[in-house]
Design a protein around this motif. Structure first.
Motif, PDB file in Angstrom:
ATOM      1  N   LYS A  52       0.810  -1.214   0.000  1.00 14.75           N
ATOM      2  CA  LYS A  52       0.000   0.000   0.000  1.00 14.75           C
ATOM      3  C   LYS A  52       0.849   1.273   0.000  1.00 14.75           C
ATOM      4  CE  LYS A  52      -3.733  -2.444   0.121  1.00 14.75           C
ATOM      5  NZ  LYS A  52      -4.544  -2.560  -1.123  1.00 14.75           N
ATOM      6  N   HIS A  53       2.002   1.216   0.662  1.00 17.91           N
ATOM      7  CA  HIS A  53       2.829   2.419   0.774  1.00 17.91           C
ATOM      8  C   HIS A  53       4.146   2.318   0.012  1.00 17.91           C
ATOM      9  CE1 HIS A  53       0.066   4.219   3.656  1.00 17.91           C
ATOM     10  NE2 HIS A  53      -0.003   3.045   4.260  1.00 17.91           N
ATOM     11  N   GLN A  54       4.299   1.251  -0.742  1.00 17.26           N
ATOM     12  CA  GLN A  54       5.358   1.104  -1.746  1.00 17.26           C
ATOM     13  C   GLN A  54       6.777   1.116  -1.184  1.00 17.26           C
ATOM     14  OE1 GLN A  54       4.194   0.370  -4.810  1.00 17.26           O
ATOM     15  NE2 GLN A  54       2.214   0.537  -3.754  1.00 17.26           N
ATOM     16  N   LEU A  55       6.969   0.646   0.057  1.00  9.19           N
ATOM     17  CA  LEU A  55       8.316   0.517   0.588  1.00  9.19           C
ATOM     18  C   LEU A  55       8.959  -0.774   0.104  1.00  9.19           C
ATOM     19  CD1 LEU A  55       8.114   1.638   4.344  1.00  9.19           C
ATOM     20  CD2 LEU A  55       8.700   3.000   2.348  1.00  9.19           C
ATOM     21  N   GLU A  56      10.285  -0.747  -0.018  1.00  7.12           N
ATOM     22  CA  GLU A  56      11.025  -1.968  -0.316  1.00  7.12           C
ATOM     23  C   GLU A  56      11.050  -2.864   0.911  1.00  7.12           C
ATOM     24  OE1 GLU A  56      12.156  -2.863  -3.135  1.00  7.12           O
ATOM     25  OE2 GLU A  56      12.371  -1.058  -4.359  1.00  7.12           O
ATOM     26  N   TRP A  57      11.407  -4.145   0.714  1.00  8.05           N
ATOM     27  CA  TRP A  57      11.381  -5.105   1.821  1.00  8.05           C
ATOM     28  C   TRP A  57      12.218  -4.659   3.006  1.00  8.05           C
ATOM     29  CZ3 TRP A  57       8.844  -9.735   2.769  1.00  8.05           C
ATOM     30  CH2 TRP A  57       9.278 -10.419   3.918  1.00  8.05           C
ATOM     31  N   GLN A  58      13.475  -4.289   2.802  1.00 10.71           N
ATOM     32  CA  GLN A  58      14.370  -4.046   3.925  1.00 10.71           C
ATOM     33  C   GLN A  58      13.928  -2.883   4.806  1.00 10.71           C
ATOM     34  OE1 GLN A  58      16.538  -6.341   4.693  1.00 10.71           O
ATOM     35  NE2 GLN A  58      16.953  -5.245   6.609  1.00 10.71           N
ATOM     36  N   PRO A  59      13.616  -1.704   4.252  1.00  6.99           N
ATOM     37  CA  PRO A  59      13.127  -0.628   5.137  1.00  6.99           C
ATOM     38  C   PRO A  59      11.801  -0.989   5.820  1.00  6.99           C
ATOM     39  CG  PRO A  59      13.014   0.040   2.830  1.00  6.99           C
ATOM     40  CD  PRO A  59      13.806  -1.216   2.882  1.00  6.99           C
ATOM     41  N   ALA A  60      10.931  -1.725   5.101  1.00  3.92           N
ATOM     42  CA  ALA A  60       9.667  -2.138   5.717  1.00  3.92           C
ATOM     43  C   ALA A  60       9.933  -3.071   6.895  1.00  3.92           C
ATOM     44  CB  ALA A  60       8.775  -2.828   4.688  1.00  3.92           C
ATOM     45  N   TRP A  61      10.891  -3.990   6.728  1.00  8.84           N
ATOM     46  CA  TRP A  61      11.209  -4.940   7.794  1.00  8.84           C
ATOM     47  C   TRP A  61      11.842  -4.225   8.982  1.00  8.84           C
ATOM     48  CZ3 TRP A  61       9.607  -9.230   9.532  1.00  8.84           C
ATOM     49  CH2 TRP A  61      10.377 -10.022  10.379  1.00  8.84           C
ATOM     50  N   GLU A  62      12.725  -3.261   8.736  1.00 15.62           N
ATOM     51  CA  GLU A  62      13.347  -2.512   9.836  1.00 15.62           C
ATOM     52  C   GLU A  62      12.300  -1.742  10.622  1.00 15.62           C
ATOM     53  OE1 GLU A  62      16.375  -0.125   8.086  1.00 15.62           O
ATOM     54  OE2 GLU A  62      17.702  -1.833   7.647  1.00 15.62           O
ATOM     55  N   ILE A  63      11.351  -1.133   9.924  1.00 18.10           N
ATOM     56  CA  ILE A  63      10.273  -0.405  10.614  1.00 18.10           C
ATOM     57  C   ILE A  63       9.433  -1.375  11.436  1.00 18.10           C
ATOM     58  CG2 ILE A  63       8.111   0.847  10.242  1.00 18.10           C
ATOM     59  CD1 ILE A  63       9.481   2.116   7.761  1.00 18.10           C
ATOM     60  N   THR A  64       9.066  -2.482  10.824  1.00 14.90           N
ATOM     61  CA  THR A  64       8.200  -3.460  11.501  1.00 14.90           C
ATOM     62  C   THR A  64       8.840  -3.986  12.774  1.00 14.90           C
ATOM     63  OG1 THR A  64       7.147  -4.119   9.422  1.00 14.90           O
ATOM     64  CG2 THR A  64       7.065  -5.704  11.236  1.00 14.90           C
ATOM     65  N   THR A  65      10.084  -4.407  12.694  1.00 12.82           N
ATOM     66  CA  THR A  65      10.730  -5.003  13.866  1.00 12.82           C
ATOM     67  C   THR A  65      10.994  -3.980  14.955  1.00 12.82           C
ATOM     68  OG1 THR A  65      12.875  -4.779  12.757  1.00 12.82           O
ATOM     69  CG2 THR A  65      11.768  -6.905  12.615  1.00 12.82           C
TER      70      THR A  65
END
Length: 824
Positions: free
Chosen positions: A348-361
């Motif tokens: 939905k917000h078009q982030l790449e995997w790595q930044p999305a994973w860093e935010i999530t964790t």
């Protein structure tokens, strides 16, 4: 219009908190909200009118609180939990807002008794046991500590069930707590989100070669918000509990209706709204298991969308999310939030995997409540493939990347990869939700020192080595507002008279009560209050159950969910042994005793339901034996809930916390009972370990096998029948049960229990029986010395300051969430 313009232009018309203003408000609400006058109003009408009066005063503080959070751009805590067992709200709100006395006076002038209105309120049936009550305590503490905290869960139309005992059997009835509406909630039809199930995932590449995923088709359910204000204690802070109710995307099929197919026309609506219909449906069927997963995803998805919406109100950079948002997963029920957050950030917000994973964790943390590996939640991969196909893709990718890292650390060690993988490949492939929660969180906490130690050294030992420092301990606590100040008004007044009222806000100050433990006059007052509380519950038992209880007997209490590891059976064996002593020697110096049991068995848990029936059958035999019935009673109190607990706990003198060592994560009932002056009889399990440290060995009755003893016993090959053969008391008890002494009309009724004990006894009931009887006799000896007993009871209350949920939440705020209080 911006928030700043709206806030500066809008002024609140503050309502008065004196008795005259409250009296006027009650009269107005009776007429203008309820539509009645004093001549036609029922008691329920008065209760609803008065509840709206209290709610009005909550709203003022609530709106100001939310404004202050925006003004300070505060980092917020979001507590995701399947359960919030908040109980009744009326008196709690009055006490927290410090308007209890004024309200009592106002109602009295109107000819209404506040206590009567209190008894008409329904418990909010949003939980089952300790998990939900803990969540409620945490909400109270966050508000009382001025921490910007929000609860998110499901607005269940029906609770787990209303328990009725019929001929000794548990009967499950619908628990329709919303039957007369809920004055404390605010429907928010404008806050709703589309929740998707099933469908398929479309994959495509954009012009730059980046892969994109669209989850399409399937079924849509609407999640609508309902808000409940949660007031802090004497600080004007009011936080929010947002619950989601399932609404149909399409109300009904008009064509089918017009063709006369009325039932078929509303099938879709019924299926959609079933999601928020019942708390924890019996999961013995595949359909109900599927419904549970739907419930979990339903509230998690709506909550995350709502959290992001609120974040985007004042921010536009998702990389700031961990600085403004902390999300706590209360057990694994909301663990699907981790792949859902990844889906939202990427799809939905078009982030790449790595930044999305860093935010999530960085955003998520996980509280574990379960030690037994076999009890940890898992779901078939096929179920996810059907119901949540995009989430399965995300989970598999999380697992692939994790296993790559693990493989670099442990090259060639396939065994550790199998142990730590999110996917359990043995037999039917299943998703291990606890593994997902650990990998996707920056902190994992146990809920007592022993529990956390066992997590690190046993259950999640490999994870602890891979993520050193990730698994920490934060011992549970209870709110003193609900569990002493509200539930035990007599004792609260005595304590405040002795040391001042500051303990309600800061429970550590209750330690000052130690100075009165040796004071004979204070002991007498303390004992008189305990007796008054015992008389109160005795009257309730007589009124509701038509059973006579002598309040001058020792009140011996075990109230908690019925489960084999909590060992209600061990307690019942003790009751039968005491019965046998009285039968064999009517002149024995046994302490007259009333056993109080309470708790629900899960609908599909046949052994737990059989234990309830056995408790009631033993109670009937004892009750009908004139030789012992005036010295020994067993009472099973049905439908144990928050309100029932506030009646029982102040009356308890002995608190049974006898779970098999190493199986109770923490317990909070043990804390509530000790805070109210009950002496604990328990194993070295859960928070009992830390309670022993705080109370002192001499003020708690500890017995039985410890975790190391049980491990050794299992390694050697536990033979429960040996205990049966070597202990005549135990053999007699088991034979009485097995041969129908307590069920003459059906002699083999309890063979399932006795066969299990003699051949397996997984929870070491027989192994701990002798030690249990020994500590029970020791407690009886002390009970016959009132000065000693009262001193110990006072010290129990005085030394429970550490077990405040305020301390617990302060530790979460510092060690996990990194949030600060926001003062108004």
């Amino acid at each position: 219009m911006s928030n700043d313009v709206t806030h500066s232009a809008f002024k609140y018309d503050y309502l008065g908190s004196d008795s005259k203003a409250i009296q006027r408000s009650v009269s107005n609400h009776l007429v203008y909200t309820i539509g009645k006058d004093p001549f036609t109003a029922t008691e329920h009408d008065w209760m609803m009118a008065f509840s709206h009066v209290v709610r009005d005063r909550l709203i003022e503080r609530w709106m100001e609180t939310q404004r202050s959070y925006y003004k300070h751009d505060a980092k917020r805590v979001y507590y995701l939990s399947m359960e919030f067992l908040i109980g009744r709200s009326l008196i709690n709100s009055l006490l927290n807002m410090d308007i209890h006395n004024a309200c009592g006076k106002a109602l009295k002038k109107l000819g209404i008794e506040l206590e009567r209105l209190r008894s008409l309120e329904h418990d909010a049936a949003l939980g089952n046991g300790g998990l939900g009550r803990l969540a409620a305590c945490f909400l109270d503490s966050m508000a009382s500590l001025n921490i910007p905290g929000y609860g998110y869960g499901i607005r269940f139309e029906y609770g787990m069930f209303r328990q009725q005992i019929d001929n000794g059997n548990q009967i499950e009835l619908p628990e329709n707590w919303l039957v007369h509406d809920n004055p404390w909630e605010f429907p928010r039809p404008e806050v709703s989100y589309r929740i998707r199930y099933g469908g398929r995932v479309m994959e495509y590449q954009d012009s730059s070669g980046r892969r994109h995923f669209d989850w399409i088709d399937g079924d849509i359910v609407i999640a609508q918000a309902y808000d409940t204000p949660i007031p802090g204690y004497h600080n004007d802070t009011v936080n929010n509990l947002r619950l989601w109710s399932a609404k149909a995307h399409e109300a009904f099929d008009l064509n089918q209706f017009n063709q006369g197919e009325y039932t078929e026309a509303v099938v879709g609506k019924t299926l959609s709204e079933n999601i928020s219909k019942v708390l924890y449906p019996n999961d013995s069927s595949t359909m109900n298991k599927l419904l549970r997963l739907k419930q979990q995803y339903f509230f998690v998805s709506a909550s995350l969308k709502d959290i992001l919406r609120r974040f985007f109100t004042d921010h536009d950079d998702l990389h700031e999310l961990p600085d403004k948002v902390a999300i706590q997963l209360n057990d694994t029920h909301p663990a699907i939030a981790i792949p859902e957050m990844m889906r939202l950030l990427m799809d939905k917000h078009q982030l790449e995997w790595q930044p999305a994973w860093e935010i999530t964790t960085r955003v998520f943390s996980y509280t574990n409540h379960t030690l037994l590996p076999e009890a940890l939640e898992t779901w078939p991969v096929k179920t996810f493939e059907t119901l949540l196909p995009r989430h399965l893709q995300v989970i598999l990718e999380i697992n692939r990347r994790f296993l790559l890292m693990l493989g670099h650390r442990h090259p060639g060690d396939m065994d550790i990869l199998r142990r730590l993988s999110i996917i359990d490949e043995r037999g039917e492939r299943r998703i291990r939700m606890a593994h997902l929660a650990i990998i996707g969180s920056h902190k994992v906490n146990g809920v007592s020192a022993l529990h956390s130690e066992l997590l690190r050294n046993a259950t999640f030992r490999d994870f602890d080595r891979f993520y050193p420092g990730k698994i920490i301990n934060i011992t549970n606590g209870i709110t003193p507002r609900r569990w002493l100040y509200l539930s035990n008004r007599r004792l609260s007044s005595l304590i405040s008279d002795a040391i001042g009222p500051e303990w309600v806000k800061d429970l550590s100050k209750i330690q000052q009560l130690e100075a009165f433990a040796e004071d004979h006059s204070f002991q007498e007052k303390f004992a008189a209050i305990k007796l008054a509380n015992k008389k109160h519950i005795s009257k309730l038992i007589n009124y509701f159950l038509e059973k006579q209880v002598d309040p001058h007997t020792l009140f011996d209490v075990q109230v908690k969910r019925i489960h084999e590891y909590k060992r209600q059976l061990l307690n019942l064996f003790r009751a039968i042994e005491l019965y046998n002593r009285l039968v064999d020697d009517p002149g024995c110096a046994c302490v007259p005793r009333t056993f109080l049991f309470g708790g629900k068995a899960a609908p599909g848990y046949s052994m737990a339901k059989l234990i309830i029936r056995l408790i009631n059958d033993v109670a009937d035999v004892i009750d009908n034996d004139p030789a012992v019935s005036d010295r020994l009673k067993i009472i099973f109190i049905p439908n144990y809930d928050v309100t029932t607990a506030t009646d029982i706990i102040p009356a308890a003198e002995l608190s049974q916390q006898i779970s098999t060592a190493g199986m109770e994560a923490s317990g909070t009932g043990n804390m509530k009972l000790a805070l109210n002056g009950a002496l604990t009889m328990g194993t070295m399990d859960g928070a009992n370990v830390e309670m022993r440290e705080q109370l002192g060995d001499e003020n708690i009755f500890i017995f039985g096998l410890q975790t190391d003893d049980i491990a050794r016993l299992n390694q050697l090959g536990y033979q429960p029948r040996q205990y049966y053969e070597s202990d005549p008391r135990l053999r007699r008890i088991i034979d009485m049960i097995a041969n129908g002494f307590f069920s003459p009309e059906e002699p083999t009724r309890y063979r399932m229990i006795t066969d299990s004990l003699l051949n397996v006894d997984h929870f070491k009931v027989l192994a701990d029986f002798d030690a249990y009887m020994g500590i029970s006799d020791q407690a009886d000896t002390i009970y016959q010395q009132p000065d000693t007993w009262n001193r110990m009871a006072i010290l129990n209350t005085a030394r429970m300051g550490y077990f405040s949920s305020d301390r617990t939440i302060s530790e979460y705020a510092e060690k996990i969430w990194q949030v600060s209080p926001v003062s108004r």
